[in-house]
Design a protein around this motif. Structure first.
Motif, short mmCIF file in Angstrom:
data_model
loop_
_atom_site.label_atom_id
_atom_site.label_comp_id
_atom_site.label_asym_id
_atom_site.label_seq_id
_atom_site.Cartn_x
_atom_site.Cartn_y
_atom_site.Cartn_z
N ILE A 54 0.82 -1.22 0.00
CA ILE A 54 0.00 0.00 0.00
C ILE A 54 0.85 1.26 0.00
O ILE A 54 0.61 2.18 -0.77
CB ILE A 54 -0.96 0.00 1.21
N PHE A 55 1.86 1.32 0.84
CA PHE A 55 2.57 2.57 1.08
C PHE A 55 3.86 2.75 0.30
O PHE A 55 4.40 3.85 0.26
CB PHE A 55 2.87 2.72 2.57
N ASP A 57 6.17 2.55 -3.29
CA ASP A 57 6.03 2.50 -4.74
C ASP A 57 6.93 1.39 -5.30
O ASP A 57 7.48 0.58 -4.56
CB ASP A 57 6.33 3.86 -5.37
N GLN A 63 5.41 6.40 -0.34
CA GLN A 63 4.59 7.29 -1.15
C GLN A 63 3.28 7.54 -0.41
O GLN A 63 2.42 6.68 -0.34
CB GLN A 63 4.31 6.66 -2.51
N PHE A 64 3.14 8.75 0.12
CA PHE A 64 1.94 9.09 0.87
C PHE A 64 1.02 10.02 0.09
O PHE A 64 -0.19 9.92 0.17
CB PHE A 64 2.32 9.72 2.21
N GLU A 65 1.60 10.93 -0.69
CA GLU A 65 0.80 11.88 -1.46
C GLU A 65 0.41 11.26 -2.80
O GLU A 65 1.20 10.55 -3.43
CB GLU A 65 1.58 13.16 -1.70
N ASP A 66 -0.78 11.54 -3.25
CA ASP A 66 -1.30 11.05 -4.54
C ASP A 66 -1.19 9.53 -4.65
O ASP A 66 -0.79 8.99 -5.67
CB ASP A 66 -0.57 11.71 -5.71
N ASN A 67 -1.55 8.84 -3.60
CA ASN A 67 -1.51 7.38 -3.58
C ASN A 67 -2.94 6.85 -3.45
O ASN A 67 -3.52 6.88 -2.36
CB ASN A 67 -0.64 6.89 -2.43
N LYS A 69 -3.94 3.87 -3.42
CA LYS A 69 -4.02 2.63 -2.65
C LYS A 69 -4.40 2.89 -1.19
O LYS A 69 -5.08 2.08 -0.58
CB LYS A 69 -2.67 1.91 -2.70
N ILE A 70 -3.98 4.03 -0.67
CA ILE A 70 -4.29 4.34 0.73
C ILE A 70 -5.79 4.55 0.91
O ILE A 70 -6.40 4.01 1.83
CB ILE A 70 -3.49 5.56 1.21
N TYR A 97 -10.29 1.14 -5.74
CA TYR A 97 -8.95 1.37 -6.30
C TYR A 97 -9.03 1.57 -7.81
O TYR A 97 -8.41 2.50 -8.35
CB TYR A 97 -8.03 0.19 -5.96
#
Length: 104
Positions: A54-55, A57, A63-67, A69-70, A97
């Protein structure tokens, strides 16, 4: 040795090493305390498998921004808690998703 023979050989070795622990260890060998502790192993391993998917790439960077999957995981978690149905959880997670990556 051909590629297929190597794949089959590795599969047999992997199967035998994993099956040997199941065949050798008997439930009677463990007392109730050991069985209770071992019952927590799946719930401890599952987050370790899911978190990178999930977190992180493709390059292993957080990768927290524009993800998407979160958000999809959060939606699936909410549906799972509310419905207590694994199929509804999987379908809601996949649908959200796909909606986030293809429509939004």
């Amino acid at each position: 040795m051909s590629d297929w023979a190597l794949i089959i050989y590795c599969g047999i070795i992997t199967y035998l090493t994993r099956f040997s622990m199941i065949a050798i260890l008997k439930k009677e060998m463990f007392n109730s305390r050991v069985r209770e502790v071992l019952s927590y192993v799946p719930s401890a391993i599952f987050p370790a498998i899911i978190f990178p998917a999930i977190f992180l790439d493709d390059f292993g960077v957080f990768q927290f921004e524009d993800n998407p999957k979160i958000l999809a995981a959060a939606i699936a978690m909410i549906i799972g808690i509310l419905s207590r149905n694994i199929i509804a959880t999987i379908i809601s997670g996949l649908t959200s998703y796909w909606f986030l990556i293809f429509v939004v």
